[in-house]
Design a protein around this motif. Sequence first.
Motif, mmCIF file in Angstrom:
data_model
loop_
_atom_site.group_PDB
_atom_site.id
_atom_site.type_symbol
_atom_site.label_atom_id
_atom_site.label_comp_id
_atom_site.label_asym_id
_atom_site.label_seq_id
_atom_site.Cartn_x
_atom_site.Cartn_y
_atom_site.Cartn_z
ATOM 1 N N MET A 96 32.855 41.336 62.133
ATOM 2 C CA MET A 96 33.794 41.486 61.011
ATOM 3 C C MET A 96 35.046 42.212 61.516
ATOM 4 O O MET A 96 34.979 43.349 61.928
ATOM 5 C CB MET A 96 33.115 42.331 59.917
ATOM 6 N N SER A 97 36.179 41.550 61.510
ATOM 7 C CA SER A 97 37.337 42.223 62.093
ATOM 8 C C SER A 97 38.502 42.377 61.122
ATOM 9 O O SER A 97 39.581 42.741 61.517
ATOM 10 C CB SER A 97 37.781 41.481 63.348
ATOM 11 N N TRP A 98 38.272 42.071 59.856
ATOM 12 C CA TRP A 98 39.317 42.303 58.869
ATOM 13 C C TRP A 98 39.032 43.611 58.139
ATOM 14 O O TRP A 98 37.888 43.876 57.764
ATOM 15 C CB TRP A 98 39.352 41.174 57.826
ATOM 16 N N THR A 99 40.090 44.389 57.936
ATOM 17 C CA THR A 99 39.910 45.649 57.203
ATOM 18 C C THR A 99 40.909 45.703 56.065
ATOM 19 O O THR A 99 42.105 45.436 56.256
ATOM 20 C CB THR A 99 40.138 46.860 58.136
ATOM 21 N N LEU A 100 40.412 46.057 54.895
ATOM 22 C CA LEU A 100 41.286 46.208 53.725
ATOM 23 C C LEU A 100 41.347 47.691 53.366
ATOM 24 O O LEU A 100 40.320 48.305 53.070
ATOM 25 C CB LEU A 100 40.737 45.400 52.547
ATOM 26 N N TYR A 101 42.534 48.249 53.440
ATOM 27 C CA TYR A 101 42.747 49.657 53.090
ATOM 28 C C TYR A 101 43.133 49.716 51.613
ATOM 29 O O TYR A 101 44.092 49.039 51.189
ATOM 30 C CB TYR A 101 43.852 50.262 53.973
ATOM 31 N N THR A 102 42.386 50.501 50.869
ATOM 32 C CA THR A 102 42.568 50.521 49.412
ATOM 33 C C THR A 102 42.488 51.949 48.866
ATOM 34 O O THR A 102 42.100 52.880 49.572
ATOM 35 C CB THR A 102 41.424 49.755 48.712
ATOM 36 N N PHE A 103 42.802 52.057 47.582
ATOM 37 C CA PHE A 103 42.292 53.168 46.771
ATOM 38 C C PHE A 103 41.211 52.544 45.885
ATOM 39 O O PHE A 103 41.408 51.437 45.353
ATOM 40 C CB PHE A 103 43.365 53.739 45.847
ATOM 41 N N ALA A 104 40.102 53.254 45.672
ATOM 42 C CA ALA A 104 39.027 52.700 44.854
ATOM 43 C C ALA A 104 39.535 52.319 43.465
ATOM 44 O O ALA A 104 39.128 51.314 42.891
ATOM 45 C CB ALA A 104 37.892 53.717 44.735
ATOM 46 N N MET A 105 40.454 53.135 42.925
ATOM 47 C CA MET A 105 40.860 52.910 41.525
ATOM 48 C C MET A 105 42.128 52.063 41.401
ATOM 49 O O MET A 105 42.601 51.842 40.292
ATOM 50 C CB MET A 105 41.046 54.248 40.812
ATOM 51 N N SER A 106 42.662 51.559 42.511
ATOM 52 C CA SER A 106 43.932 50.824 42.452
ATOM 53 C C SER A 106 43.729 49.385 41.989
ATOM 54 O O SER A 106 42.913 48.640 42.543
ATOM 55 C CB SER A 106 44.572 50.839 43.841
ATOM 56 N N HIS A 107 44.490 48.999 40.968
ATOM 57 C CA HIS A 107 44.375 47.628 40.451
ATOM 58 C C HIS A 107 44.986 46.601 41.402
ATOM 59 O O HIS A 107 44.538 45.460 41.462
ATOM 60 C CB HIS A 107 44.945 47.497 39.040
ATOM 61 N N TYR A 108 46.029 47.001 42.182
ATOM 62 C CA TYR A 108 46.572 46.067 43.187
ATOM 63 C C TYR A 108 45.547 45.856 44.310
ATOM 64 O O TYR A 108 45.430 44.770 44.866
ATOM 65 C CB TYR A 108 47.868 46.607 43.783
ATOM 66 N N SER A 109 44.813 46.907 44.650
ATOM 67 C CA SER A 109 43.766 46.775 45.667
ATOM 68 C C SER A 109 42.650 45.863 45.157
ATOM 69 O O SER A 109 42.112 45.026 45.900
ATOM 70 C CB SER A 109 43.176 48.147 46.019
ATOM 71 N N GLU A 110 42.315 46.018 43.892
ATOM 72 C CA GLU A 110 41.270 45.189 43.290
ATOM 73 C C GLU A 110 41.639 43.701 43.343
ATOM 74 O O GLU A 110 40.796 42.845 43.590
ATOM 75 C CB GLU A 110 41.030 45.654 41.843
ATOM 76 N N LYS A 111 42.915 43.418 43.162
ATOM 77 C CA LYS A 111 43.390 42.020 43.222
ATOM 78 C C LYS A 111 43.041 41.387 44.580
ATOM 79 O O LYS A 111 42.548 40.258 44.652
ATOM 80 C CB LYS A 111 44.910 42.054 42.995
ATOM 81 N N ILE A 112 43.252 42.131 45.656
ATOM 82 C CA ILE A 112 42.991 41.567 46.987
ATOM 83 C C ILE A 112 41.499 41.600 47.325
ATOM 84 O O ILE A 112 40.946 40.647 47.886
ATOM 85 C CB ILE A 112 43.825 42.308 48.066
ATOM 86 N N ARG A 113 40.829 42.672 46.908
ATOM 87 C CA ARG A 113 39.376 42.769 47.123
ATOM 88 C C ARG A 113 38.687 41.543 46.497
ATOM 89 O O ARG A 113 37.878 40.866 47.112
ATOM 90 C CB ARG A 113 38.931 44.044 46.401
ATOM 91 N N TRP A 114 39.061 41.262 45.261
ATOM 92 C CA TRP A 114 38.469 40.146 44.506
ATOM 93 C C TRP A 114 38.825 38.823 45.196
ATOM 94 O O TRP A 114 37.961 37.952 45.395
ATOM 95 C CB TRP A 114 39.012 40.200 43.073
ATOM 96 N N THR A 115 40.076 38.673 45.603
ATOM 97 C CA THR A 115 40.510 37.439 46.282
ATOM 98 C C THR A 115 39.688 37.187 47.544
ATOM 99 O O THR A 115 39.193 36.080 47.769
ATOM 100 C CB THR A 115 42.013 37.550 46.671
ATOM 101 N N LEU A 116 39.535 38.223 48.362
ATOM 102 C CA LEU A 116 38.804 38.038 49.626
ATOM 103 C C LEU A 116 37.354 37.671 49.351
ATOM 104 O O LEU A 116 36.751 36.859 50.056
ATOM 105 C CB LEU A 116 38.863 39.321 50.478
ATOM 106 N N GLU A 117 36.796 38.251 48.286
ATOM 107 C CA GLU A 117 35.396 37.961 48.006
ATOM 108 C C GLU A 117 35.205 36.540 47.511
ATOM 109 O O GLU A 117 34.305 35.838 47.960
ATOM 110 C CB GLU A 117 34.809 39.010 47.071
ATOM 111 N N VAL A 118 36.080 36.092 46.593
ATOM 112 C CA VAL A 118 35.953 34.709 46.095
ATOM 113 C C VAL A 118 36.226 33.719 47.234
ATOM 114 O O VAL A 118 35.595 32.673 47.315
ATOM 115 C CB VAL A 118 36.914 34.456 44.907
ATOM 116 N N ALA A 119 37.150 34.074 48.133
ATOM 117 C CA ALA A 119 37.468 33.175 49.255
ATOM 118 C C ALA A 119 36.404 33.253 50.358
ATOM 119 O O ALA A 119 36.512 32.559 51.370
ATOM 120 C CB ALA A 119 38.834 33.524 49.825
#
Length: 258
Positions: A1-24
């Motif tokens: 696994m070589s992709w890393t997503l830097y987020t804040f747990a409570m950030s809604h913009y982070s959630e947008k990408i977290r969700w995208t990567l998971e569905v993809a």
Amino acid sequence: MSWTLYTFAMSHYSEKIRWTLEVANIDYREVRMTPVFHIAPALIMGMRGKTTLPVLKTPRATIQDSSRILLWLEETHAPFTLIPKALSQDIHAVERRFDAIGKDVARALYAASFGQGDAHILKLWTDHATPWQAVFVRQAYGFIRWAFRRKLNITERGAARAHQRITEVIDWLEGQLSEGRTYLVGHQFTAADITAASLLAPIACPRQHPVYGDPVYQQTMVDATAPWRDRRALQWVRSMYDLHRGQFQADSQVRQAA
Ligand SMILES: N[C@@H](CCC(=O)N[C@@H](CS)C(=O)NCC(=O)O)C(=O)O
């Protein structure tokens, strides 16, 4: 696994990408950062003079900003099923509409919860901190809160404007739904739905989300979310989570930012 997503747990913009990567179905690890301690890494990784998260780091590129990440995925992972080519323009138009209220959502929530909700905010800000980071954030909380107020323009007037802009976008969303649609663009789940649902999730409080689904968060934000949380648009957000969100990575799989 070589992709890393830097987020804040409570950030809604982070959630947008977290969700995208998971569905993809893209394999990645998440690093949840602690406010203040994100500033230097975000500046260095983003190289754009900006301190925002999310930042996505891959062997080919490091991309800061959720909309730039979506564009990059669309280009490099074509055909990207969450952004079908024929619908791309409409999807990005919806994305821009909801991205534009992201700061208003944060402004409205913090305006109502700074003061009476400080204990929970402090917990959220230190949940993924190392012990010494947590000590620092606790000691400096008053100053960090003041800096947040300034940065986000959390004043009575700022909060009133935020309230108005959020209401306008929720009215728009309900207008779309009144045409009998389940999805915002075309007849399938796309990045438009992910963006709209993620950006409104801090108000909708879907049960699946580790931060917004927590009853303590919901109680802390009860006054802030009251004007909208029972509206049809927010019910739609919760239904998107029920239908499409899937699993969140367990906390133990999420690396702490050192
Ligand atoms: N346009 C950016 C906005 C991201 C954003 O505002 N992120 C907030 C958290 S929700 C942030 O990182 N704030 C901390 C900072 O600005 O230093 C995006 O779409 O990624």
